[in-house]
Structure formats: C-alpha cells, structure tokens
Design an enzyme around this catalytic site. Structure first.
Site, PDB file in Angstrom:
ATOM      1  N   GLU A 201       0.809  -1.218   0.000  1.00 46.90           N
ATOM      2  CA  GLU A 201       0.000   0.000   0.000  1.00 46.90           C
ATOM      3  C   GLU A 201       0.848   1.276   0.000  1.00 46.90           C
ATOM      4  O   GLU A 201       0.370   2.340   0.398  1.00 46.90           O
ATOM      5  CB  GLU A 201      -0.925   0.019   1.228  1.00 46.90           C
ATOM      6  CG  GLU A 201      -1.876  -1.153   1.320  1.00 46.90           C
ATOM      7  CD  GLU A 201      -3.083  -1.062   0.385  1.00 46.90           C
ATOM      8  OE1 GLU A 201      -2.972  -0.414  -0.677  1.00 46.90           O
ATOM      9  OE2 GLU A 201      -4.112  -1.650   0.731  1.00 46.90           O
TER      10      GLU A 201
ATOM     11  N   TYR B  93     -15.369  14.187  20.027  1.00 49.41           N
ATOM     12  CA  TYR B  93     -14.012  13.726  19.717  1.00 49.41           C
ATOM     13  C   TYR B  93     -13.853  13.340  18.252  1.00 49.41           C
ATOM     14  O   TYR B  93     -12.769  13.474  17.694  1.00 49.41           O
ATOM     15  CB  TYR B  93     -13.575  12.600  20.673  1.00 49.41           C
ATOM     16  CG  TYR B  93     -12.803  13.182  21.825  1.00 49.41           C
ATOM     17  CD1 TYR B  93     -13.430  14.077  22.698  1.00 49.41           C
ATOM     18  CD2 TYR B  93     -11.466  12.924  22.010  1.00 49.41           C
ATOM     19  CE1 TYR B  93     -12.726  14.664  23.728  1.00 49.41           C
ATOM     20  CE2 TYR B  93     -10.749  13.510  23.036  1.00 49.41           C
ATOM     21  CZ  TYR B  93     -11.382  14.381  23.897  1.00 49.41           C
ATOM     22  OH  TYR B  93     -10.678  14.979  24.893  1.00 49.41           O
TER      23      TYR B  93
HETATM   24  P1  13P Z   1       0.411  -5.284   3.289  1.00 46.39           P
HETATM   25  O1  13P Z   1       0.588  -6.590   4.039  1.00 46.39           O
HETATM   26  O2  13P Z   1       1.079  -5.325   1.948  1.00 46.39           O
HETATM   27  O3  13P Z   1       0.814  -4.106   4.133  1.00 46.39           O
HETATM   28  O4  13P Z   1      -1.139  -5.127   2.996  1.00 46.39           O
HETATM   29  C1  13P Z   1      -2.030  -5.266   4.074  1.00 46.39           C
HETATM   30  C2  13P Z   1      -3.261  -4.476   3.871  1.00 46.39           C
HETATM   31  O5  13P Z   1      -3.829  -4.021   4.829  1.00 46.39           O
HETATM   32  C3  13P Z   1      -3.785  -4.288   2.503  1.00 46.39           C
HETATM   33  O6  13P Z   1      -4.822  -3.357   2.494  1.00 46.39           O
END
Ligand code: 13P
Length: 207
Positions: A73, A118
């Site tokens: 990501e 909040y």
């Molecule tokens: P990664 O393991 O590559 O960080 O991806 C996890 C995730 O949350 C994908 O949306």
C-alpha cells in the site's frame, strides 16, 4: 510511555492495536516519516508480531533501502503524505466497524454524522469515502490524494480506513476514534438522533 526510538514505537503501538482487535492476521500497515525517508511495515507482516530490525526503510522517493519488502500500500501512504505535508505518520486498518460502514454506504453519501465531539475534534466534520480499489492498486493514488487534501481520515470502500497524524501516537488515537465512531453509527443506524449543531461544531473547531 516514552519511546526510545521510532522503530520500537511502531512495534509497540502496532502490537497494541492488534491485541485490542483493531487489526487481525496480516491486515493493516503503518508508516512514519523519518530523516531522509519513511519507515513502513513490511508486506504480509502482522501488526501483532513486527520486528523492529526488519521494518522497511524507503527513501523520500519511496525506493526500498533496507529491511523486508514494504507494504503493497505504499502508493496510498505516499498520496496521503503528498496531499498533507504536515503528516508525520499514517495508520491503515481494516477495523470491523469502519469496514462494515464502508460496505453499507453508497459512494457520494455521507459516511458519519457528527454525533460526538471527539470525532469532530480529531477528524473534522466530513470523512470522505473513496470508491473500492483492489488493495495495492496504484490507480487509487489520485482519489486518495484529492480526498486527503480535505481530510486527515479517509474510508476506503469495502476495505477500511487510512488516517494521518502529525505523530504516530496521534494517528493511532485518531484511527481508534474513527473505529469507535463507526461502531456508534451502526448502533444508531435507523434511529432518531441528535447530531451536533453547526454552532456546537464551530465551537469544537475553534478550540
Ligand atoms: P500489506 O501486508 O502489503 O501491508 O497489505 C495489508 C493491507 O492491509 C492491505 O490493504
């Protein structure tokens, strides 16, 4: 708690999120701006079992320098840092209630009403919903960039949340607040409620 170093801080706060059910399996990722680049959690790693020495270090152009391969990501994180230059850290979660809300809300409709102070104080009045993309799809970059210009928290359709903060502690606190606000929204769904008035919201914003 005083953290000795950023790597330990990432490991400790990620484990805390995992232990309290904000992430499961290998879902979620975290990044923190450091001198000359970013530390980001490795792809397919569990937030509950990170190793400080194996966190991915990328340079300012997001090129991998050391540690395990970075989260898939990176594009999502990069778009958010570029849209919000005051960002010091980003937390991405698939927490249950935010994700439920992201599946129930059609694109373009408001996701959360301003019911509690909040939520407004930490995340502002509007949390944008970005349409569904496959995790890691680079095509999401411009949508994330545009949404992040308006908000420090974004919900990803059928996926989860991405929350920016000046520090990692702030981003974690805000991601938790977003999850609890989504839970509250689901509890209140279909009921007559009293959202905060514009005057009440203005008073919170001008704190
Ligand atoms: P990664 O393991 O590559 O960080 O991806 C996890 C995730 O949350 C994908 O949306």
């Amino acid at each position: 708690m005083k953290f000795l170093d950023t790597r330990e801080e990432i490991v400790d706060l990620a484990a805390s999120l995992f232990q309290r059910g904000y992430s499961v399996g290998s879902a979620g990722n975290i990044s923190v701006r450091v001198d000359g680049g970013y530390l980001i959690t490795p792809t397919n790693s569990s937030l509950g079992r990170l190793d400080a020495g194996r966190l991915s270090l990328v340079d300012l152009g997001w090129n991998h320098i050391s540690g395990d391969a970075p989260s898939k990501e990176v594009v999502m994180h990069r778009a958010m840092y570029e849209a919000r230059p005051d960002t010091g850290a980003i937390v991405h979660l698939h927490s249950t209630h935010v994700t439920a809300l992201s599946c129930l809300t059609p694109n373009g409709e408001p996701l959360l009403q301003p019911h509690t102070p909040y939520l407004v104080m930490r995340l502002g009045e509007n949390i944008p919903l970005v349409p569904y993309y496959k995790p890691g799809d680079p095509n999401m970059e411009s949508d994330i960039f545009e949404a992040a210009k308006e908000a420090r928290a974004i919900v990803l359709g059928n996926h989860g949340s991405i929350v920016a903060g000046p520090t990692l502690v702030n981003a974690v606190d805000s991601a938790e607040e977003l999850e609890v606000s989504a839970k509250l929204a689901l509890l209140l769904r279909g009921r007559d409620t009293r959202p905060l008035t514009s005057e009440e919201i203005n008073a919170l914003m001008s704190r």
